[in-house]
Design an enzyme around this catalytic site. Structure first.
Site, PDB file in Angstrom:
ATOM      1  N   CYS A 188      74.359  78.243  28.298  1.00 59.06           N
ATOM      2  CA  CYS A 188      73.138  78.313  27.145  1.00 59.06           C
ATOM      3  C   CYS A 188      72.192  78.946  27.883  1.00 59.06           C
ATOM      4  CB  CYS A 188      72.831  77.269  27.414  1.00 59.06           C
ATOM      5  SG  CYS A 188      71.954  75.362  28.542  1.00 59.06           S
ATOM      6  N   THR A 189      71.052  79.682  27.430  1.00 56.35           N
ATOM      7  CA  THR A 189      69.795  80.023  28.639  1.00 56.35           C
ATOM      8  C   THR A 189      69.914  79.441  29.903  1.00 56.35           C
ATOM      9  OG1 THR A 189      69.385  80.925  26.452  1.00 56.35           O
ATOM     10  CG2 THR A 189      67.739  81.540  28.055  1.00 56.35           C
TER      11      THR A 189
END
Length: 278
Positions: A188-189
């Site tokens: 994810c980010t």
């Protein structure tokens, strides 16, 4: 003769989170409001920890980072927290908010304990080797509009528009992955979504390999990240998107949300927020 104007100080962005059991989350909120008087951004605080993004001058960010790690009122809850910093061309935020929440990231599953139990952390260097293996399924733990803008090669888009929909996708596909002998790798980010998801998946008997520090850390640690990453990385602030060198791109809100009727509300909301920050 006009006086010479001093150049504007360079602005930086930091992202950070930490799952930690807080004895008094309300007290932590008060401390963080005090520590962020010279900064802009957003911090979420819950009984399970802290999740924040801030922007400001380097000196102010240095002061905040040191205080969050050492302030005696925080009881060493964040003594080993990690900050990811990058320079800004556009001011990411227009105001400062510190919120008390029930969770620092909402998974949509009750009673998930991500404090002290999570997936298998994989360094950026190890991640490159891992995702090249045939027996690994690489899951993008973000929204579809983020995946559309950029992704790791061969990653799977779960096709969700809200993080709360993600567990349903996982639950439906775990039997398939187990039957085919696939290992699950997830990114994810910044890493926080994966930590919470992997803690929940442990209860399903599924260990998850997760990219340490997320996409942003991969960009920071791997000078040739473009070998594995296609496109840009969406960020939830006024910069909109970053390339693999952590530089802002020319991507617009229309580039991110345009062309998809189901995302029109996101586009209009983003425009309102952008106008409010002017």
């Amino acid at each position: 003769m006009n006086p010479t104007l001093a150049p504007a100080a360079e602005q930086f962005h930091i992202a950070f989170y930490k799952f930690a059991r807080l004895a008094d989350a309300d007290a932590v909120v008060s401390v963080c409001r005090e520590l962020t008087r010279d900064l802009l951004g957003s911090i979420l605080i819950a009984d399970e920890g802290i999740n924040g993004v801030l922007a400001g001058e380097a000196v102010a960010l240095d002061r905040f980072e040191h205080a969050l790690k050492t302030d005696p009122r925080l009881d060493d809850a964040f003594s080993n927290i990690v900050f990811k910093r990058s320079a800004c061309k556009t001011a990411p935020f227009a105001r400062m908010k510190v919120h008390r929440k029930s969770e620092i990231v909402f998974l949509g599953v009750d009673n998930v304990d991500a404090i002290g139990r999570t997936g298998i952390d994989v360094s950026p260097q190890e991640w490159r080797e891992l995702i090249a293996q045939d027996d690994v399924v690489v899951i993008d733990n973000r929204n579809s509009f983020e995946f559309k803008l950029g992704k790791f090669r061969n990653a799977v888009d779960p096709g969700v528009d809200n993080f709360r929909d993600f567990p349903k996708y996982i639950a439906e596909h775990v039997p398939e992955w187990q039957a085919s002998g696939k290992r699950v790798a997830m990114y994810c980010t910044g890493g926080i979504r994966c930590e919470k998801t992997s803690a929940w998946m442990l209860d399903m008997g599924v260990p998850v390999y997760q990219l340490e520090g997320g996409i942003l850390n991969y960009f920071l640690e791997m000078p040739d990240a473009e070998k594995d990453w296609e496109g840009e990385c969406f960020v939830f602030d006024n910069r909109i998107a970053l390339d693999t060198k952590m530089q802002e791109t020319d991507t617009t809100l229309e580039d991110v949300y345009g062309g998809e009727p189901d995302w029109e509300w996101r586009l209009q909301r983003a425009k309102r927020l952008d106008a409010d920050s002017e």
